[in-house]
Design an enzyme around this catalytic site. Structure first.
Site, PDB file in Angstrom:
ATOM      1  N   THR A 136      74.919 -14.204 -49.319  1.00  0.00           N
ATOM      2  CA  THR A 136      73.923 -13.171 -49.592  1.00  0.00           C
ATOM      3  C   THR A 136      72.750 -13.831 -50.289  1.00  0.00           C
ATOM      4  OG1 THR A 136      75.668 -11.524 -49.974  1.00  0.00           O
ATOM      5  CG2 THR A 136      73.482 -10.992 -50.818  1.00  0.00           C
ATOM      6  N   ARG A 161      81.836  -1.593 -42.023  1.00  0.00           N
ATOM      7  CA  ARG A 161      82.106  -2.233 -43.297  1.00  0.00           C
ATOM      8  C   ARG A 161      80.816  -2.562 -44.035  1.00  0.00           C
ATOM      9  NH1 ARG A 161      80.594  -7.412 -45.752  1.00  0.00           N
ATOM     10  NH2 ARG A 161      82.276  -8.056 -47.158  1.00  0.00           N
ATOM     11  N   GLY A 199      79.852  -4.622 -47.876  1.00  0.00           N
ATOM     12  CA  GLY A 199      80.443  -5.400 -48.952  1.00  0.00           C
ATOM     13  C   GLY A 199      79.820  -5.061 -50.283  1.00  0.00           C
ATOM     14  N   ASP A 200      79.691  -6.069 -51.147  1.00  0.00           N
ATOM     15  CA  ASP A 200      79.175  -5.834 -52.486  1.00  0.00           C
ATOM     16  C   ASP A 200      77.662  -5.724 -52.547  1.00  0.00           C
ATOM     17  OD1 ASP A 200      78.907  -8.545 -51.831  1.00  0.00           O
ATOM     18  OD2 ASP A 200      78.899  -9.144 -53.933  1.00  0.00           O
ATOM     19  N   THR A 250      77.125 -13.326 -55.241  1.00  0.00           N
ATOM     20  CA  THR A 250      77.255 -13.704 -53.844  1.00  0.00           C
ATOM     21  C   THR A 250      78.668 -14.191 -53.608  1.00  0.00           C
ATOM     22  OG1 THR A 250      76.370 -15.150 -52.078  1.00  0.00           O
ATOM     23  CG2 THR A 250      76.428 -16.056 -54.295  1.00  0.00           C
ATOM     24  N   GLY A 251      79.176 -14.001 -52.404  1.00  0.00           N
ATOM     25  CA  GLY A 251      80.525 -14.469 -52.109  1.00  0.00           C
ATOM     26  C   GLY A 251      81.334 -13.447 -51.352  1.00  0.00           C
ATOM     27  N   ASP A 252      82.618 -13.392 -51.624  1.00  0.00           N
ATOM     28  CA  ASP A 252      83.544 -12.509 -50.922  1.00  0.00           C
ATOM     29  C   ASP A 252      83.363 -11.079 -51.422  1.00  0.00           C
ATOM     30  OD1 ASP A 252      85.598 -11.178 -49.714  1.00  0.00           O
ATOM     31  OD2 ASP A 252      87.128 -12.663 -50.179  1.00  0.00           O
ATOM     32  N   GLY A 253      82.474 -10.343 -50.753  1.00  0.00           N
ATOM     33  CA  GLY A 253      82.075  -9.037 -51.231  1.00  0.00           C
ATOM     34  C   GLY A 253      83.180  -8.011 -51.285  1.00  0.00           C
TER      35      GLY A 253
END
EC number: 3.5.1.26
Length: 346
Positions: free
Chosen positions: A203, A231, A233-234, A254-257
């Site tokens: 992101t 879907r 995410g964050d 940022t990352g695995d939302g």
């Protein structure tokens, strides 16, 4: 108050202001062009909200890392959809869009949600309808590259990897459509977890402070590759993807939302700074909160306080440090900073 006291007070205020590094902008990863664009607005006395919107829009236009903007991260149906958020730390107002379809300028649509509605988040097809009403036009977000990526995943790799579990047919072997298992509770031995890295769950996140001291933060992304349609995410979730508060500062993640949004790491980082933590300490607390429950997750948090002091923490990138870009009033040119990540906790 005597003239001497007034003079001393005035000089103290001048000293405090001279030590601040604002205006300033910080950006996730090495998205230099976005940082330069945002900084050019700030250095000319522009607003932090404008810097965030334009800076993230540059990444959308340039398709940063294939994970921001059109033509990247197709979902299971081969469609690219976009998520974005802008938060105003002066008013605590938020504008966000999730699963936005057929509109390229997601960050600008989020800005319109903030300024032209009493809502905070609009999603899906009806977010597209709103964007059209605001003067945006529809166009396909699919490109030859994103189409090839999806065709390879669907036909050559038989929809592997994917985000399904406890369904039939076996998602570790077959494509859908799927239906739920009656007796579930274990993953198939052939189930392949989705690999999380900067080119999958990336992101652009930005935090900026302008000359007036107004804080803004924002994000933009096309989400996870081969996500289940619908879907988000964050990134478009306030407090998860980004958060801003004029009284404290701002943060972005940022990352695995799918995992990170459960812990509101950006909000947590800002609250830690409110309690007196440095930005680095605040970012580390937010990361550790996630890692305690999900030791294999990949992600990073950037925090910035109102004095222009910044810090970052990351987890799960292996031997790779996490890069982020900074430019403030003391610099002649942007600077790429890096921070070493913590290892998975086992």
């Amino acid at each position: 108050m005597s003239r001497i006291c007034i003079f001393i007070t005035f000089m103290s205020v001048m000293l405090v202001n001279s030590e601040q590094n604002t205006p300033i902008v910080v950006t996730t990863w090495n998205f230099v062009n976005s940082t330069i664009t945002a900084w050019n607005i700030l250095k000319q006395g522009g607003y932090s909200l404008d810097a965030i919107e334009r800076g993230t829009s540059i990444c959308e236009e340039q398709q940063c890392d294939g994970t921001v903007g059109f033509g990247g991260s197709p979902d299971e149906d081969g469609e690219t959809t976009l998520d974005a958020l802008i938060m105003d730390g002066r008013t605590m107002n938020v504008g966000a869009v999730g699963a936005l379809r057929r509109i390229k300028r997601a960050a600008s649509v989020a800005r319109h949600v903030l300024e032209h509605t009493k809502h905070s988040i609009l999603v899906g097809e009806l977010a597209t309808q709103f964007a059209e009403q605001m003067g945006f036009y529809e166009e396909s977000l699919t490109t030859p590259d994103s189409k090839r990526l999806w065709l390879r995943w669907y036909y050559r790799n038989h929809c592997q990897p994917n985000f399904w579990m406890d369904v039939t047919p076996d998602p570790g072997k077959f494509c859908g459509p799927y239906s739920k298992l009656e007796n579930f509770g274990h993953k198939s031995d052939n189930w392949i977890p989705m690999k999380i890295n900067r080119f999958n769950h990336d992101t652009i996140g930005m935090v900026a402070i302008d000359r007036k001291g107004d804080v803004a933060a924002g994000t933009s992304t096309n989400g996870a590759k081969f996500k289940i349609p619908g879907r988000i995410g964050d990134s478009p979730i306030p407090g998860a993807g980004a958060y801003a508060d004029n009284a404290v500062g701002g943060a972005t993640a940022t990352g695995d939302g799918d995992i990170m949004l459960r812990f509101l790491p950006s909000f947590l980082a800002v609250e830690e700074m409110r309690r007196g933590a440095t930005p680095t300490q605040a970012a580390r607390t937010a990361i550790n909160r996630v890692a305690t429950h999900y030791p294999d997750f990949m992600g990073a948090v950037i925090a910035l306080n109102i004095d222009g002091v910044y810090g970052a923490a990351c987890h799960g990138l292996g031997d790779e440090p996490f890069p982020f870009v900074v430019q403030d009033i003391t610099m002649n040119k942007y600077k790429i900073e890096t921070v070493n990540c913590s290892w998975p906790l086992h």
